[in-house]
Write a protein that holds these residues in place. Sequence first.
Motif, short mmCIF file in Angstrom:
data_model
loop_
_atom_site.label_atom_id
_atom_site.label_comp_id
_atom_site.label_asym_id
_atom_site.label_seq_id
_atom_site.Cartn_x
_atom_site.Cartn_y
_atom_site.Cartn_z
N LEU A 28 38.83 26.46 -3.56
CA LEU A 28 38.16 26.94 -4.77
C LEU A 28 38.55 28.38 -5.06
O LEU A 28 38.84 28.74 -6.21
N ALA A 29 38.59 29.22 -4.04
CA ALA A 29 38.99 30.62 -4.23
C ALA A 29 40.42 30.70 -4.79
O ALA A 29 40.69 31.48 -5.69
N SER A 36 42.79 32.95 -13.18
CA SER A 36 42.51 34.25 -13.79
C SER A 36 43.74 35.15 -13.71
O SER A 36 44.07 35.65 -12.65
N SER A 37 44.40 35.33 -14.84
CA SER A 37 45.60 36.18 -14.86
C SER A 37 45.31 37.56 -15.45
O SER A 37 46.07 38.49 -15.24
N TYR A 38 44.21 37.71 -16.15
CA TYR A 38 43.89 38.98 -16.80
C TYR A 38 43.11 39.90 -15.87
O TYR A 38 43.42 41.06 -15.72
N LEU A 39 42.07 39.39 -15.26
CA LEU A 39 41.24 40.15 -14.31
C LEU A 39 41.37 39.52 -12.93
O LEU A 39 41.64 38.33 -12.81
N CYS A 45 33.59 36.82 -10.40
CA CYS A 45 32.69 35.84 -9.80
C CYS A 45 31.40 36.44 -9.27
O CYS A 45 31.41 37.45 -8.57
N GLU A 46 30.29 35.76 -9.56
CA GLU A 46 29.04 35.98 -8.86
C GLU A 46 28.88 34.78 -7.94
O GLU A 46 28.86 33.64 -8.42
#
Length: 127
Positions: A28-29, A36-39, A45-46
């Motif tokens: 999952l990580a 996510s390529s931007y951030l 993630c929370e």
Amino acid sequence: MSYGLDEKGLRKFVMRTFNWLKQNYPDLAEWISDTSSYLSAEALCEIKDYGDGVLVNLFTDQRIYHINATSGTDGYLSLQHSLRVSGAGNDWTDGPYSKETWHKIVCDMLSCELISLDRRDNPIHED
């Protein structure tokens, strides 16, 4: 194993870091990181550890996406979302803990954020 219930009858959880997610839910990580390529994934993630499963919340201006996961042979992955302002949530994709289910979840999240051209050209148009 579960952490039990609190005094209000809600499931107890422990807030976790992305490094914890990488150790306990490496697939999952990795999927979140690859998506996510931007951030950086750590900034998005929370993570709530319930003992017998994990909840990863992702936020947009309008919604919170709730990704529920359990791993192992009977692993499970699902998506729910709720509006950040008052409103009902929705259940979306669910299935086995797999990259295919993750792909469907990402597509569902993207489809929630896209707007029709009619709405772009006419902001009062409701989809």
